[in-house]
Design a protein around this motif. Structure first.
Motif, PDB file in Angstrom:
ATOM      1  N   ALA A 163      20.130  -3.158 -14.213  1.00 15.22           N
ATOM      2  CA  ALA A 163      18.825  -3.357 -14.843  1.00 15.22           C
ATOM      3  C   ALA A 163      17.955  -2.134 -14.606  1.00 15.22           C
ATOM      4  N   GLN A 164      17.144  -1.819 -15.600  1.00 13.81           N
ATOM      5  CA  GLN A 164      16.259  -0.667 -15.477  1.00 13.81           C
ATOM      6  C   GLN A 164      14.999  -1.087 -14.744  1.00 13.81           C
ATOM      7  N   SER A 165      14.609  -0.305 -13.743  1.00  8.55           N
ATOM      8  CA  SER A 165      13.430  -0.679 -12.959  1.00  8.55           C
ATOM      9  C   SER A 165      12.915   0.518 -12.169  1.00  8.55           C
ATOM     10  N   VAL A 166      11.711   0.365 -11.650  1.00  9.97           N
ATOM     11  CA  VAL A 166      11.176   1.304 -10.669  1.00  9.97           C
ATOM     12  C   VAL A 166      10.772   0.516  -9.434  1.00  9.97           C
ATOM     13  N   THR A 167      10.967   1.132  -8.288  1.00 12.43           N
ATOM     14  CA  THR A 167      10.609   0.509  -7.021  1.00 12.43           C
ATOM     15  C   THR A 167       9.735   1.457  -6.225  1.00 12.43           C
ATOM     16  N   GLN A 168       8.577   0.985  -5.849  1.00 12.83           N
ATOM     17  CA  GLN A 168       7.710   1.759  -4.973  1.00 12.83           C
ATOM     18  C   GLN A 168       7.982   1.281  -3.548  1.00 12.83           C
ATOM     19  N   LEU A 169       8.359   2.208  -2.715  1.00 12.66           N
ATOM     20  CA  LEU A 169       8.928   1.849  -1.419  1.00 12.66           C
ATOM     21  C   LEU A 169       7.892   1.413  -0.393  1.00 12.66           C
ATOM     22  N   ASP A 170       6.638   1.730  -0.616  1.00 13.39           N
ATOM     23  CA  ASP A 170       5.589   1.383   0.341  1.00 13.39           C
ATOM     24  C   ASP A 170       4.476   0.636  -0.376  1.00 13.39           C
ATOM     25  N   SER A 171       4.092  -0.506   0.161  1.00 12.36           N
ATOM     26  CA  SER A 171       2.982  -1.226  -0.455  1.00 12.36           C
ATOM     27  C   SER A 171       1.642  -0.633  -0.020  1.00 12.36           C
ATOM     28  N   HIS A 172       1.637   0.006   1.146  1.00 13.47           N
ATOM     29  CA  HIS A 172       0.405   0.577   1.665  1.00 13.47           C
ATOM     30  C   HIS A 172       0.713   1.851   2.432  1.00 13.47           C
ATOM     31  N   VAL A 173      -0.028   2.921   2.127  1.00 11.49           N
ATOM     32  CA  VAL A 173       0.088   4.177   2.860  1.00 11.49           C
ATOM     33  C   VAL A 173      -1.297   4.578   3.338  1.00 11.49           C
ATOM     34  N   SER A 174      -1.375   4.962   4.604  1.00  9.50           N
ATOM     35  CA  SER A 174      -2.651   5.360   5.185  1.00  9.50           C
ATOM     36  C   SER A 174      -2.501   6.760   5.770  1.00  9.50           C
ATOM     37  N   VAL A 175      -3.375   7.685   5.361  1.00 13.77           N
ATOM     38  CA  VAL A 175      -3.331   9.056   5.875  1.00 13.77           C
ATOM     39  C   VAL A 175      -4.738   9.481   6.243  1.00 13.77           C
ATOM     40  N   SER A 176      -4.817  10.537   7.033  1.00 15.53           N
ATOM     41  CA  SER A 176      -6.126  11.098   7.384  1.00 15.53           C
ATOM     42  C   SER A 176      -6.536  12.128   6.341  1.00 15.53           C
ATOM     43  N   GLU A 177      -7.828  12.236   6.153  1.00 11.43           N
ATOM     44  CA  GLU A 177      -8.360  13.227   5.215  1.00 11.43           C
ATOM     45  C   GLU A 177      -7.851  14.604   5.607  1.00 11.43           C
ATOM     46  N   GLY A 178      -7.402  15.375   4.607  1.00  8.68           N
ATOM     47  CA  GLY A 178      -6.911  16.724   4.868  1.00  8.68           C
ATOM     48  C   GLY A 178      -5.431  16.815   5.156  1.00  8.68           C
ATOM     49  N   THR A 179      -4.768  15.685   5.339  1.00 14.62           N
ATOM     50  CA  THR A 179      -3.316  15.691   5.602  1.00 14.62           C
ATOM     51  C   THR A 179      -2.550  15.401   4.315  1.00 14.62           C
ATOM     52  N   PRO A 180      -1.240  15.707   4.300  1.00 18.25           N
ATOM     53  CA  PRO A 180      -0.472  15.505   3.061  1.00 18.25           C
ATOM     54  C   PRO A 180      -0.287  14.026   2.721  1.00 18.25           C
ATOM     55  N   VAL A 181      -0.115  13.802   1.414  1.00 13.04           N
ATOM     56  CA  VAL A 181       0.141  12.458   0.898  1.00 13.04           C
ATOM     57  C   VAL A 181       1.542  12.421   0.290  1.00 13.04           C
ATOM     58  N   LEU A 182       2.278  11.356   0.591  1.00 11.82           N
ATOM     59  CA  LEU A 182       3.585  11.133  -0.024  1.00 11.82           C
ATOM     60  C   LEU A 182       3.662   9.667  -0.430  1.00 11.82           C
ATOM     61  N   LEU A 183       3.777   9.410  -1.729  1.00 13.62           N
ATOM     62  CA  LEU A 183       3.966   8.057  -2.233  1.00 13.62           C
ATOM     63  C   LEU A 183       5.329   8.022  -2.917  1.00 13.62           C
ATOM     64  N   ARG A 184       6.166   7.076  -2.490  1.00 18.37           N
ATOM     65  CA  ARG A 184       7.559   7.111  -2.908  1.00 18.37           C
ATOM     66  C   ARG A 184       7.857   6.156  -4.058  1.00 18.37           C
ATOM     67  N   CYS A 185       8.693   6.639  -4.972  1.00 20.78           N
ATOM     68  CA  CYS A 185       9.105   5.846  -6.130  1.00 20.78           C
ATOM     69  C   CYS A 185      10.565   6.154  -6.429  1.00 20.78           C
TER      70      CYS A 185
END
Lengths: 111, 113
Positions: free
Chosen positions: B1-23
């Protein structure tokens, strides 16, 4: 000159009532959609119209009836509203099913 | 089946640090992939899209994503998070021939001062 506009933005109504949400796009797109976003933020397509013709109907209760009077408009009429219909409804449009542009959403609350 | 999965429901980072949201995606063909952002009580805004051109896609507000076929991934990154990035982020793809945009479950991004 909003690209996709839907009205109203907020709608509070009692169970059993009938209500409509209107959507208009001025992008010249040929395809319009209705999406439902539930309380967990999950977005699910409900309907899709291409050139005023229904092409997607995702097992939505027949209390929901979309109507497309022309390519630029896709309205959603809901009969006999139930508590579970409370959600945010988004209208969107695209050209040939590609990148979709979304309206600001209509928050429907059924009490 | 064709789908997308986002691996994290919640990501918390500090201002100025890198962001990674996974799909991650599941598809038998090379899909068209998108990232949308939704700020509180707002509609969805397109951040960027991949449509089988360059695998590294740059979007608005300093975000970018890389399409990796070998990993079936399309992760969203930003080098330095800003407070205004706090929002819900959705990965999505188009089912070929169906003209239907299918969304992942969403990732809520929180930025700590």
């Amino acid at each position: 000159d909003t690209a996709v506009s839907q009205t109203p933005k907020y709608l509070v109504t009692q169970m059993g009532n009938d209500k409509s949400i209107k959507c208009e796009q001025n992008l010249g797109h040929d395809t319009m959609y209705w999406y439902k976003q539930d309380s967990k933020k999950f977005l699910k397509i409900m309907f899709s119209y291409n050139n005023k013709e229904l092409i997607i109907n995702e097992t939505v209760p027949n209390r929901f009836s979309p109507k497309s009077p022309d390519k630029a408009h896709l309205n959603l009429h809901i009969n006999s509203l139930e508590l579970g219909d409370s959600a945010v409804y988004f209208c969107a449009s695209s050209h040939q099913g590609l990148q979709a542009f979304f309206g600001q959403g209509t928050r429907l609350t059924v009490v | 089946a064709q789908s997308v999965t986002q691996l994290d429901s919640h990501v918390s980072v500090s201002e100025g640090t890198p962001v990674l949201l996974r799909c991650n995606y599941s598809s038998s063909y090379s899909p068209s992939l998108f990232w949308y952002v939704q700020h509180p009580n707002k509609g969805l805004q397109l951040l960027l899209k991949y449509t089988s051109a360059a695998t590294l896609v740059k979007g608005i507000n300093g975000f970018e994503a890389e399409f990796k076929k070998s990993e079936t991934s399309f992760h969203l990154t930003k080098p330095s998070a800003h407070m205004s990035d706090a929002a819900e982020y959705f990965c999505a793809f188009i089912i070929q021939g169906a003209q239907k945009l299918v969304f992942g479950q969403g990732t809520r991004l929180t930025i700590n001062p």
